[in-house]
Scaffold this active site. Structure first.
Site, PDB file in Angstrom:
ATOM      1  N   LYS A 188       0.403  -5.387   4.533  1.00 47.31           N
ATOM      2  CA  LYS A 188       0.920  -6.549   5.361  1.00 47.31           C
ATOM      3  C   LYS A 188       0.756  -5.980   7.456  1.00 47.31           C
ATOM      4  O   LYS A 188       0.240  -6.318   8.027  1.00 47.31           O
ATOM      5  CB  LYS A 188       2.335  -6.072   5.803  1.00 47.31           C
ATOM      6  CG  LYS A 188       3.435  -7.039   6.205  1.00 47.31           C
ATOM      7  CD  LYS A 188       4.647  -7.505   5.873  1.00 47.31           C
ATOM      8  CE  LYS A 188       5.780  -8.222   6.276  1.00 47.31           C
ATOM      9  NZ  LYS A 188       7.231  -7.364   5.824  1.00 47.31           N
TER      10      LYS A 188
ATOM     11  N   HIS B 298      21.915   5.548   2.290  1.00 53.82           N
ATOM     12  CA  HIS B 298      20.901   7.388   2.260  1.00 53.82           C
ATOM     13  C   HIS B 298      22.321   7.613   3.011  1.00 53.82           C
ATOM     14  O   HIS B 298      22.953   7.816   4.465  1.00 53.82           O
ATOM     15  CB  HIS B 298      19.576   7.804   2.813  1.00 53.82           C
ATOM     16  CG  HIS B 298      19.384   9.533   2.711  1.00 53.82           C
ATOM     17  ND1 HIS B 298      19.700  10.216   3.233  1.00 53.82           N
ATOM     18  CD2 HIS B 298      18.052   9.476   1.600  1.00 53.82           C
ATOM     19  CE1 HIS B 298      19.527  11.130   2.741  1.00 53.82           C
ATOM     20  NE2 HIS B 298      18.452  10.898   1.686  1.00 53.82           N
TER      21      HIS B 298
ATOM     22  N   SER C  58      11.998   7.520  -6.830  1.00 54.69           N
ATOM     23  CA  SER C  58      11.198   6.391  -6.306  1.00 54.69           C
ATOM     24  C   SER C  58       9.883   6.560  -6.625  1.00 54.69           C
ATOM     25  O   SER C  58       8.926   5.721  -7.123  1.00 54.69           O
ATOM     26  CB  SER C  58      11.864   6.203  -5.611  1.00 54.69           C
ATOM     27  OG  SER C  58      11.971   6.570  -4.854  1.00 54.69           O
ATOM     28  N   LEU C  59       9.079   7.743  -6.053  1.00 54.02           N
ATOM     29  CA  LEU C  59       7.999   7.682  -6.121  1.00 54.02           C
ATOM     30  C   LEU C  59       7.643   8.575  -7.737  1.00 54.02           C
ATOM     31  O   LEU C  59       6.402   7.449  -8.094  1.00 54.02           O
ATOM     32  CB  LEU C  59       7.422   9.210  -5.434  1.00 54.02           C
ATOM     33  CG  LEU C  59       7.825   9.140  -4.144  1.00 54.02           C
ATOM     34  CD1 LEU C  59       7.414  10.282  -2.915  1.00 54.02           C
ATOM     35  CD2 LEU C  59       6.785   7.604  -3.205  1.00 54.02           C
TER      36      LEU C  59
ATOM     37  N   HIS D 222      18.953   2.522   2.275  1.00 51.31           N
ATOM     38  CA  HIS D 222      17.645   2.858   2.020  1.00 51.31           C
ATOM     39  C   HIS D 222      16.959   2.564   0.997  1.00 51.31           C
ATOM     40  O   HIS D 222      15.810   2.489   1.119  1.00 51.31           O
ATOM     41  CB  HIS D 222      18.161   4.588   2.081  1.00 51.31           C
ATOM     42  CG  HIS D 222      17.085   5.427   1.588  1.00 51.31           C
ATOM     43  ND1 HIS D 222      16.264   6.106   2.304  1.00 51.31           N
ATOM     44  CD2 HIS D 222      17.073   6.375   0.474  1.00 51.31           C
ATOM     45  CE1 HIS D 222      15.241   6.510   1.976  1.00 51.31           C
ATOM     46  NE2 HIS D 222      15.286   7.128   1.450  1.00 51.31           N
TER      47      HIS D 222
ATOM     48  N   SER E 227       0.597  -1.130   0.120  1.00 54.29           N
ATOM     49  CA  SER E 227       0.346   0.327  -0.025  1.00 54.29           C
ATOM     50  C   SER E 227       0.079   0.942   0.326  1.00 54.29           C
ATOM     51  O   SER E 227       0.171   2.211   0.868  1.00 54.29           O
ATOM     52  CB  SER E 227      -0.869   0.144   0.939  1.00 54.29           C
ATOM     53  OG  SER E 227       0.321   0.177   2.393  1.00 54.29           O
TER      54      SER E 227
ATOM     55  N   ALA F  67       8.237   9.095   3.102  1.00 56.62           N
ATOM     56  CA  ALA F  67       9.056   9.784   1.981  1.00 56.62           C
ATOM     57  C   ALA F  67       9.648  10.872   1.988  1.00 56.62           C
ATOM     58  O   ALA F  67       8.018  12.048   2.186  1.00 56.62           O
ATOM     59  CB  ALA F  67       8.418   9.552   0.356  1.00 56.62           C
TER      60      ALA F  67
ATOM     61  N   VAL G 120       2.962   4.109  -2.656  1.00 53.04           N
ATOM     62  CA  VAL G 120       2.631   5.023  -3.830  1.00 53.04           C
ATOM     63  C   VAL G 120       2.418   4.292  -5.196  1.00 53.04           C
ATOM     64  O   VAL G 120       1.179   4.056  -5.602  1.00 53.04           O
ATOM     65  CB  VAL G 120       3.445   5.590  -4.284  1.00 53.04           C
ATOM     66  CG1 VAL G 120       5.246   5.356  -5.076  1.00 53.04           C
ATOM     67  CG2 VAL G 120       2.526   6.678  -5.648  1.00 53.04           C
ATOM     68  N   ALA G 121       3.166   2.907  -5.255  1.00 61.30           N
ATOM     69  CA  ALA G 121       3.280   1.468  -6.460  1.00 61.30           C
ATOM     70  C   ALA G 121       2.187   0.731  -6.577  1.00 61.30           C
ATOM     71  O   ALA G 121       0.959   1.087  -7.271  1.00 61.30           O
ATOM     72  CB  ALA G 121       4.096   1.336  -6.824  1.00 61.30           C
TER      73      ALA G 121
ATOM     74  N   ARG H 143       4.498   6.295   2.658  1.00 57.20           N
ATOM     75  CA  ARG H 143       4.812   8.009   3.627  1.00 57.20           C
ATOM     76  C   ARG H 143       5.555   8.734   3.853  1.00 57.20           C
ATOM     77  O   ARG H 143       5.173  10.002   5.138  1.00 57.20           O
ATOM     78  CB  ARG H 143       4.026   7.097   4.824  1.00 57.20           C
ATOM     79  CG  ARG H 143       2.914   8.077   5.777  1.00 57.20           C
ATOM     80  CD  ARG H 143       2.076   7.241   6.612  1.00 57.20           C
ATOM     81  NE  ARG H 143       1.572   8.080   7.632  1.00 57.20           N
ATOM     82  CZ  ARG H 143       0.639   8.804   7.906  1.00 57.20           C
ATOM     83  NH1 ARG H 143      -0.454   8.763   6.570  1.00 57.20           N
ATOM     84  NH2 ARG H 143       0.262   9.418   8.846  1.00 57.20           N
TER      85      ARG H 143
ATOM     86  N   GLU I 131      18.236  18.125  -5.274  1.00 56.06           N
ATOM     87  CA  GLU I 131      18.521  17.061  -4.552  1.00 56.06           C
ATOM     88  C   GLU I 131      20.041  16.806  -5.033  1.00 56.06           C
ATOM     89  O   GLU I 131      20.143  17.173  -6.490  1.00 56.06           O
ATOM     90  CB  GLU I 131      17.427  15.854  -4.588  1.00 56.06           C
ATOM     91  CG  GLU I 131      16.717  16.593  -3.371  1.00 56.06           C
ATOM     92  CD  GLU I 131      15.388  15.432  -3.094  1.00 56.06           C
ATOM     93  OE1 GLU I 131      15.609  14.101  -2.849  1.00 56.06           O
ATOM     94  OE2 GLU I 131      14.718  16.038  -2.250  1.00 56.06           O
TER      95      GLU I 131
ATOM     96  N   ARG J 286      24.375  10.455  -4.510  1.00 59.09           N
ATOM     97  CA  ARG J 286      24.224   9.524  -2.959  1.00 59.09           C
ATOM     98  C   ARG J 286      25.592   8.601  -2.862  1.00 59.09           C
ATOM     99  O   ARG J 286      26.044   9.006  -1.755  1.00 59.09           O
ATOM    100  CB  ARG J 286      23.031   8.610  -3.543  1.00 59.09           C
ATOM    101  CG  ARG J 286      22.011   9.462  -1.894  1.00 59.09           C
ATOM    102  CD  ARG J 286      20.580   8.761  -2.247  1.00 59.09           C
ATOM    103  NE  ARG J 286      20.073   9.939  -2.076  1.00 59.09           N
ATOM    104  CZ  ARG J 286      18.392   9.315  -1.969  1.00 59.09           C
ATOM    105  NH1 ARG J 286      18.094   8.990  -2.094  1.00 59.09           N
ATOM    106  NH2 ARG J 286      18.120  10.983  -1.944  1.00 59.09           N
TER     107      ARG J 286
ATOM    108  N   ARG K 204      20.218   5.207  -7.589  1.00 55.74           N
ATOM    109  CA  ARG K 204      19.549   5.580  -8.079  1.00 55.74           C
ATOM    110  C   ARG K 204      19.480   7.163  -7.729  1.00 55.74           C
ATOM    111  O   ARG K 204      19.896   7.627  -6.645  1.00 55.74           O
ATOM    112  CB  ARG K 204      17.798   5.288  -6.923  1.00 55.74           C
ATOM    113  CG  ARG K 204      16.503   5.721  -7.117  1.00 55.74           C
ATOM    114  CD  ARG K 204      15.527   5.504  -6.153  1.00 55.74           C
ATOM    115  NE  ARG K 204      15.656   5.677  -4.552  1.00 55.74           N
ATOM    116  CZ  ARG K 204      15.945   6.655  -3.925  1.00 55.74           C
ATOM    117  NH1 ARG K 204      15.022   7.649  -4.401  1.00 55.74           N
ATOM    118  NH2 ARG K 204      16.327   7.073  -3.192  1.00 55.74           N
TER     119      ARG K 204
END
Ligand code: SIN
Length: 556
Positions: free
Chosen positions: A48, A244, A391-392, A351, A26, A59, A28-29, A57, A127, A290, A386
């Site tokens: 889960k 990260h 990612s979102l 991360h 559950s 992020a 964003v994807a 949530r 970023e 990163r 990445r």
């Protein structure tokens, strides 16, 4: 040794619930796939714990996309492949950067997500690794939470969607290489049900919990990747576990992300004397990709004999800092730290999983009817590292694409419940008594010490031996989520260590102290699959992530 299923079962004896589509996860994807699918189909969404316990949530930074007047998909493409260090699948990256702006516009106009604006335009921030300000954010530093909330609001009123909270997805059920649903355990009662569906979307996030120090929520145990492997899918690029640079490092306080966007607004990394550590290391200094920042942090900490450095945000005007990063400001204050006055102690933490279940551009895996989306998937967009805040976006773009592909698959019709009569699995199980919690902690510490950002053959071999000794755990029938998690973690840790041992070079977020440079030969993906309990491995050229299939070797 990888068992086909973690539990023995007889489908006829299990409660059965039938749907057109099962979405697992559950973040964003998962939410965006379920939301779109439930406009047309009967959908079950399994999660889960509760809907809100996800990496999405928490992020903070935002969503990267070429939305600024001085930006373009071409520039976003260039930055993404530069961060990915020669391992990105370019078609996937083009898909991400070209379709990204449309998905964000839909999120705002159709889903009702509120992003921060200035003078009526999106307030875009910088970023690491981005050559333009292109990261959209919400409520300052609560982007993921805004996304979750807006998607969930839309979803809960949909009558075609059933949400199953506290359901642990144990395994994908297949017949002749085709997905027919999944086994899900009700975590409160321990009952296993068969979720019968011709298509399943894995959207179960990453595996940061493989490490003792992580920014990830406790649920991120790599279940989706392990389950897909057991079901016959291919997995790749697992050695590229991204660390990260800035997790809050305070004694007795759980690690907590301090967004890269704080550096985007002017904060810098310093040592205990106030020396800026990124000066002269990379032209982008504190906003280098990163892997570059983490590498320099680890090198500096080792040289100084310290376990943390500092993020100096006192250079940002206090009012701006509080307004732009309210969550971070409040969190640190509650931990006794006023970040407007005091540099923040930070150190790197596990991360993000850059690899995962191999998919094509429509989210399809090698198992018919099984899709993967978001962090669990390896579309090839991230390569060896990445780019921040991609990612979102990946979750939004590829969930949309799954929804374009799904109708044609569903129209072919799935296997009716009746055709599955007699289906089950019975394997001899081990009775090994294992203290699950203790072994989980040992595993996390072993991975942290031996397969962290800096790796060498000696350390990786130590981790390998540890994992080898504990392989018997995979044959135990735990019948509990914590046992399944441990089995999934051991499965993935072994593949990660195996790929890291094999890759005798340093690239992106895989750094081998005994092979510090990049090697031309290694412009390849390490791909795994499981067949008949054995793990097979293949090296695939970049550009051919979903191809190959001609040079499998037994791993080990
Ligand atoms: C951050 O806010 O620094 C995290 C964003 C990301 O991991 O992409």
């Amino acid at each position: 040794m990888v068992p086909r299923y973690l539990v023995n079962f007889d489908l006829d004896a299990l409660p059965c619930l039938s749907f057109d589509l099962l979405v697992i996860g559950s973040g964003v994807a998962g939410l965006s796939t379920a939301l779109r699918a439930a406009r047309r189909y009967r959908v079950a969404l399994l999660t889960k714990t509760t809907l809100t316990v996800t990496a999405t949530r928490i992020a903070q930074g935002g969503i990267a996309s070429a939305l600024g007047a001085d930006d373009s998909p071409e520039l976003h493409f260039q930055d993404t492949v530069a961060a990915g260090k020669g391992l990105c699948e370019e078609q996937a990256v083009w898909t991400l950067v070209r379709e990204g702006p449309m998905r964000i516009t839909e999120l705002i106009e159709e889903v009702g997500a509120h992003f921060d604006t200035v003078d009526g335009h999106l307030d875009l921030t910088l970023e690491g690794g981005h050559s333009r300000r292109r990261v959209a954010h919400a409520q300052g530093d609560a982007t993921g939470s805004e996304l979750e909330a807006s998607l969930t609001r839309r979803l809960l009123y949909n009558k075609r969607l059933d949400v199953f909270e506290n359901y642990y997805a144990v395994d994908i059920v297949t017949v002749d290489g085709r997905c027919v649903g999944a086994l899900g355990m009700d975590c409160l009662s321990g009952t296993i049900s068969f979720f019968h569906a011709p298509a399943v979307v894995l959207a179960m996030g990453g595996m940061g919990q493989l490490y003792a120090v992580t920014t990830n929520p406790v649920i991120c145990t790599g279940d989706g990747v392990s389950m897909a492997l057991r079901a016959g899918a291919e997995v790749a690029d697992l050695e590229f576990l991204q660390f990260h640079p800035t997790s809050l490092h305070l004694p007795e306080t759980p690690r907590w992300l301090i967004s890269e966007a704080v550096r985007g607004e002017g904060a810098v990394l310093v040592d205990h004397t106030g020396r800026r550590i990124m000066r002269g290391v990379h032209p982008m200094e504190d906003l280098a990709p990163r892997d570059v920042v983490v590498n320099e942090m680890v090198r500096t900490m080792k040289k100084l004999g310290r376990d943390h450095l500092f993020l100096d945000a006192t250079r940002i005007a206090p009012e701006k800092l509080k307004e732009r990063f309210p969550t971070i400001y409040r969190h640190c204050l509650e931990a006794g730290l006023d970040i407007t006055r005091t540099p923040i102690p930070v150190s790197p933490a596990a991360h993000y999983m850059s690899g995962g279940v191999v998919t094509d551009l429509n989210g399809r895996t090698a198992v018919k009817g099984l899709y993967a989306c978001g962090e669990v998937a390896c579309t090839g967009v991230h390569g060896a590292n990445r780019l921040a805040s991609n990612s979102l976006l990946e979750g939004l773009v590829f969930s949309w694409r799954i929804m374009q592909d799904l109708p044609a698959w569903l129209e072919r019709g799935g296997m009716a419940r009746k055709e599955l009569e007699g289906l089950g699995h019975k394997a001899k199980r081990s009775r090994l008594p294992v203290e699950v919690g203790l072994l989980r902690r040992f595993l996390q510490q072993m991975m942290q010490d031996c397969a962290g950002f800096r790796r060498s053959e000696d350390g990786l071999r130590e981790a390998w031996e540890f994992l080898d000794k504990n392989l018997e755990v995979l044959r135990v029938e735990y019948l509990s989520p914590s046992g399944f998690e441990l089995q999934n973690m051991i499965t993935l840790a072994r593949l990660l260590v195996s790929a890291a041992l094999l890759r005798e070079e340093s690239r992106g977020c895989h750094y081998r102290t005994d092979f510090p440079g990049e090697a031309e030969f290694w412009k390849r993906h390490v791909v795994f699959k499981a067949r008949g309990g054995r793990v097979m491995r293949e090296l695939r050229e970049v550009g051919d992530l979903t191809g190959g299939g001609y040079a499998w070797e037994e791993e080990g």
